[in-house]
Design a protein around this motif. Structure first.
Motif, PDB file in Angstrom:
ATOM      1  N   LEU A 262    -116.916  12.245  16.146  1.00 15.54           N
ATOM      2  CA  LEU A 262    -116.641  13.559  15.570  1.00 15.54           C
ATOM      3  C   LEU A 262    -117.367  14.643  16.372  1.00 15.54           C
ATOM      4  CD1 LEU A 262    -115.291  15.012  13.143  1.00 15.54           C
ATOM      5  CD2 LEU A 262    -117.471  14.794  11.952  1.00 15.54           C
ATOM      6  N   PRO A 263    -116.622  15.493  17.079  1.00 16.58           N
ATOM      7  CA  PRO A 263    -117.260  16.561  17.853  1.00 16.58           C
ATOM      8  C   PRO A 263    -117.976  17.550  16.931  1.00 16.58           C
ATOM      9  CG  PRO A 263    -114.937  16.331  18.427  1.00 16.58           C
ATOM     10  CD  PRO A 263    -115.185  15.489  17.223  1.00 16.58           C
ATOM     11  N   THR A 264    -119.007  18.177  17.449  1.00 15.00           N
ATOM     12  CA  THR A 264    -119.820  19.099  16.649  1.00 15.00           C
ATOM     13  C   THR A 264    -118.994  20.246  16.080  1.00 15.00           C
ATOM     14  OG1 THR A 264    -121.732  18.551  17.999  1.00 15.00           O
ATOM     15  CG2 THR A 264    -121.878  20.548  16.688  1.00 15.00           C
ATOM     16  N   ASP A 265    -118.080  20.804  16.861  1.00 13.00           N
ATOM     17  CA  ASP A 265    -117.283  21.927  16.355  1.00 13.00           C
ATOM     18  C   ASP A 265    -116.365  21.484  15.215  1.00 13.00           C
ATOM     19  OD1 ASP A 265    -115.813  20.466  18.230  1.00 13.00           O
ATOM     20  OD2 ASP A 265    -114.587  22.189  18.817  1.00 13.00           O
ATOM     21  N   LEU A 266    -115.863  20.277  15.301  1.00 18.60           N
ATOM     22  CA  LEU A 266    -115.041  19.749  14.215  1.00 18.60           C
ATOM     23  C   LEU A 266    -115.899  19.501  12.972  1.00 18.60           C
ATOM     24  CD1 LEU A 266    -112.257  18.851  13.328  1.00 18.60           C
ATOM     25  CD2 LEU A 266    -112.740  16.598  14.270  1.00 18.60           C
ATOM     26  N   ALA A 267    -117.106  19.039  13.173  1.00 17.71           N
ATOM     27  CA  ALA A 267    -118.028  18.834  12.049  1.00 17.71           C
ATOM     28  C   ALA A 267    -118.323  20.158  11.359  1.00 17.71           C
ATOM     29  CB  ALA A 267    -119.315  18.177  12.536  1.00 17.71           C
ATOM     30  N   GLU A 268    -118.544  21.212  12.134  1.00 16.90           N
ATOM     31  CA  GLU A 268    -118.801  22.530  11.548  1.00 16.90           C
ATOM     32  C   GLU A 268    -117.588  23.026  10.762  1.00 16.90           C
ATOM     33  OE1 GLU A 268    -121.689  24.106  11.365  1.00 16.90           O
ATOM     34  OE2 GLU A 268    -122.593  22.432  12.472  1.00 16.90           O
TER      35      GLU A 268
ATOM     36  N   ALA B  22    -137.490  16.855   6.805  1.00 17.23           N
ATOM     37  CA  ALA B  22    -136.696  16.025   5.888  1.00 17.23           C
ATOM     38  C   ALA B  22    -137.323  16.011   4.497  1.00 17.23           C
ATOM     39  CB  ALA B  22    -136.574  14.607   6.435  1.00 17.23           C
ATOM     40  N   GLU B  23    -138.638  15.945   4.443  1.00 21.19           N
ATOM     41  CA  GLU B  23    -139.332  15.943   3.149  1.00 21.19           C
ATOM     42  C   GLU B  23    -139.171  17.283   2.437  1.00 21.19           C
ATOM     43  OE1 GLU B  23    -141.267  14.413  -0.059  1.00 21.19           O
ATOM     44  OE2 GLU B  23    -140.552  13.323   1.696  1.00 21.19           O
ATOM     45  N   LYS B  24    -139.216  18.382   3.183  1.00 22.50           N
ATOM     46  CA  LYS B  24    -139.002  19.706   2.595  1.00 22.50           C
ATOM     47  C   LYS B  24    -137.598  19.818   2.022  1.00 22.50           C
ATOM     48  CE  LYS B  24    -142.219  22.200   5.551  1.00 22.50           C
ATOM     49  NZ  LYS B  24    -142.366  23.192   6.616  1.00 22.50           N
TER      50      LYS B  24
ATOM     51  N   LEU C 262    -123.315  16.927   1.076  1.00 22.00           N
ATOM     52  CA  LEU C 262    -122.224  16.620   2.006  1.00 22.00           C
ATOM     53  C   LEU C 262    -122.488  17.206   3.385  1.00 22.00           C
ATOM     54  CD1 LEU C 262    -119.070  17.031  -0.225  1.00 22.00           C
ATOM     55  CD2 LEU C 262    -119.739  14.985   0.999  1.00 22.00           C
ATOM     56  N   GLU C 263    -123.015  18.416   3.434  1.00 20.14           N
ATOM     57  CA  GLU C 263    -123.330  19.026   4.725  1.00 20.14           C
ATOM     58  C   GLU C 263    -124.389  18.199   5.462  1.00 20.14           C
ATOM     59  OE1 GLU C 263    -125.268  23.091   6.561  1.00 20.14           O
ATOM     60  OE2 GLU C 263    -124.395  23.152   4.553  1.00 20.14           O
ATOM     61  N   ASP C 264    -125.417  17.795   4.740  1.00 22.92           N
ATOM     62  CA  ASP C 264    -126.446  16.953   5.364  1.00 22.92           C
ATOM     63  C   ASP C 264    -125.852  15.646   5.867  1.00 22.92           C
ATOM     64  OD1 ASP C 264    -128.340  18.880   4.848  1.00 22.92           O
ATOM     65  OD2 ASP C 264    -129.228  17.828   3.138  1.00 22.92           O
ATOM     66  N   HIS C 265    -124.974  15.051   5.087  1.00 23.55           N
ATOM     67  CA  HIS C 265    -124.344  13.793   5.484  1.00 23.55           C
ATOM     68  C   HIS C 265    -123.529  13.981   6.772  1.00 23.55           C
ATOM     69  CE1 HIS C 265    -122.416   9.898   5.231  1.00 23.55           C
ATOM     70  NE2 HIS C 265    -121.250  10.514   5.363  1.00 23.55           N
ATOM     71  N   ILE C 266    -122.746  15.039   6.797  1.00 23.16           N
ATOM     72  CA  ILE C 266    -121.924  15.299   7.976  1.00 23.16           C
ATOM     73  C   ILE C 266    -122.808  15.520   9.196  1.00 23.16           C
ATOM     74  CG2 ILE C 266    -120.330  16.947   9.043  1.00 23.16           C
ATOM     75  CD1 ILE C 266    -119.202  17.369   6.129  1.00 23.16           C
ATOM     76  N   ARG C 267    -123.835  16.339   9.039  1.00 24.51           N
ATOM     77  CA  ARG C 267    -124.720  16.646  10.166  1.00 24.51           C
ATOM     78  C   ARG C 267    -125.505  15.416  10.636  1.00 24.51           C
ATOM     79  NH1 ARG C 267    -124.640  21.994  11.069  1.00 24.51           N
ATOM     80  NH2 ARG C 267    -124.394  23.382   9.320  1.00 24.51           N
ATOM     81  N   LEU C 268    -125.999  14.618   9.703  1.00 26.99           N
ATOM     82  CA  LEU C 268    -126.874  13.508  10.061  1.00 26.99           C
ATOM     83  C   LEU C 268    -126.138  12.235  10.456  1.00 26.99           C
ATOM     84  CD1 LEU C 268    -129.604  13.916   7.298  1.00 26.99           C
ATOM     85  CD2 LEU C 268    -129.770  14.544   9.721  1.00 26.99           C
ATOM     86  N   HIS C 269    -125.003  11.976   9.840  1.00 31.65           N
ATOM     87  CA  HIS C 269    -124.366  10.677  10.036  1.00 31.65           C
ATOM     88  C   HIS C 269    -123.033  10.725  10.779  1.00 31.65           C
ATOM     89  CE1 HIS C 269    -127.427   8.962   7.515  1.00 31.65           C
ATOM     90  NE2 HIS C 269    -127.143   9.834   6.571  1.00 31.65           N
ATOM     91  N   MET C 270    -122.400  11.879  10.764  1.00 26.18           N
ATOM     92  CA  MET C 270    -121.082  11.940  11.386  1.00 26.18           C
ATOM     93  C   MET C 270    -121.103  12.607  12.750  1.00 26.18           C
ATOM     94  SD  MET C 270    -118.737  12.701   8.057  1.00 26.18           S
ATOM     95  CE  MET C 270    -117.216  12.230   8.857  1.00 26.18           C
ATOM     96  N   THR C 271    -122.218  13.208  13.137  1.00 21.44           N
ATOM     97  CA  THR C 271    -122.288  13.863  14.445  1.00 21.44           C
ATOM     98  C   THR C 271    -123.366  13.235  15.327  1.00 21.44           C
ATOM     99  OG1 THR C 271    -123.812  15.545  13.618  1.00 21.44           O
ATOM    100  CG2 THR C 271    -121.462  16.064  13.550  1.00 21.44           C
ATOM    101  N   GLU C 272    -123.754  12.017  15.003  1.00 26.94           N
ATOM    102  CA  GLU C 272    -124.734  11.329  15.837  1.00 26.94           C
ATOM    103  C   GLU C 272    -124.153  11.087  17.219  1.00 26.94           C
ATOM    104  OE1 GLU C 272    -125.666   7.861  13.564  1.00 26.94           O
ATOM    105  OE2 GLU C 272    -126.997   8.950  12.226  1.00 26.94           O
ATOM    106  N   LYS C 273    -125.017  10.743  18.161  1.00 24.06           N
ATOM    107  CA  LYS C 273    -124.603  10.583  19.557  1.00 24.06           C
ATOM    108  C   LYS C 273    -123.424   9.629  19.729  1.00 24.06           C
ATOM    109  CE  LYS C 273    -129.144  11.612  21.375  1.00 24.06           C
ATOM    110  NZ  LYS C 273    -130.332  11.092  22.012  1.00 24.06           N
ATOM    111  N   ASN C 274    -123.388   8.571  18.953  1.00 25.25           N
ATOM    112  CA  ASN C 274    -122.320   7.588  19.113  1.00 25.25           C
ATOM    113  C   ASN C 274    -121.102   7.886  18.237  1.00 25.25           C
ATOM    114  OD1 ASN C 274    -123.494   7.019  16.692  1.00 25.25           O
ATOM    115  ND2 ASN C 274    -123.811   4.849  17.083  1.00 25.25           N
ATOM    116  N   SER C 275    -121.118   9.005  17.559  1.00 30.13           N
ATOM    117  CA  SER C 275    -120.010   9.363  16.685  1.00 30.13           C
ATOM    118  C   SER C 275    -118.846   9.942  17.489  1.00 30.13           C
ATOM    119  CB  SER C 275    -120.466  10.389  15.654  1.00 30.13           C
ATOM    120  OG  SER C 275    -119.366  10.821  14.888  1.00 30.13           O
TER     121      SER C 275
END
Length: 89
Positions: free
Chosen positions: A72-78, A4-6, A57-70
């Motif tokens: 939004l399915p992973t394929d839809l997120a992609e 995350a720092e990188k 936006l990509e980071d937001h989608i990956r980190l916040h919209m595809t969490e376990k309780n989300s």
């Protein structure tokens, strides 16, 4: 250094490059450079901003919209990430 720092450092470096490009636009305008040259600099900044926005936006989608309780399915997120990248090109 964590992943995350990188990523944060990469984004900050990108912002600094954009700042340098904006400074180049200002210098070009002060010198009275040709409009075509100024337009090219502006296009470069726009591309840099769009690229930065796509990354955040990509980071937001990956980190916040595809969490376990989300819902939004992973394929839809992609698909959404691909759409964002295509729109911001």
């Amino acid at each position: 250094m964590s992943q995350a720092e990188k990523e944060k450092q990469k984004l900050i470096a990108r912002v600094r490059r954009i700042r340098g490009q904006v400074d180049a636009i200002e210098r070009s305008l002060v010198r009275g450079d040709d409009c075509a040259d100024v337009l090219m600099l502006l296009a470069n900044v726009r591309g840099g901003i769009n690229s930065l926005m796509a990354e955040v936006l990509e980071d937001h989608i990956r980190l916040h919209m595809t969490e376990k309780n989300s819902q939004l399915p992973t394929d839809l997120a992609e698909d959404l990430i691909d759409l964002v990248r295509a729109y911001l090109k």
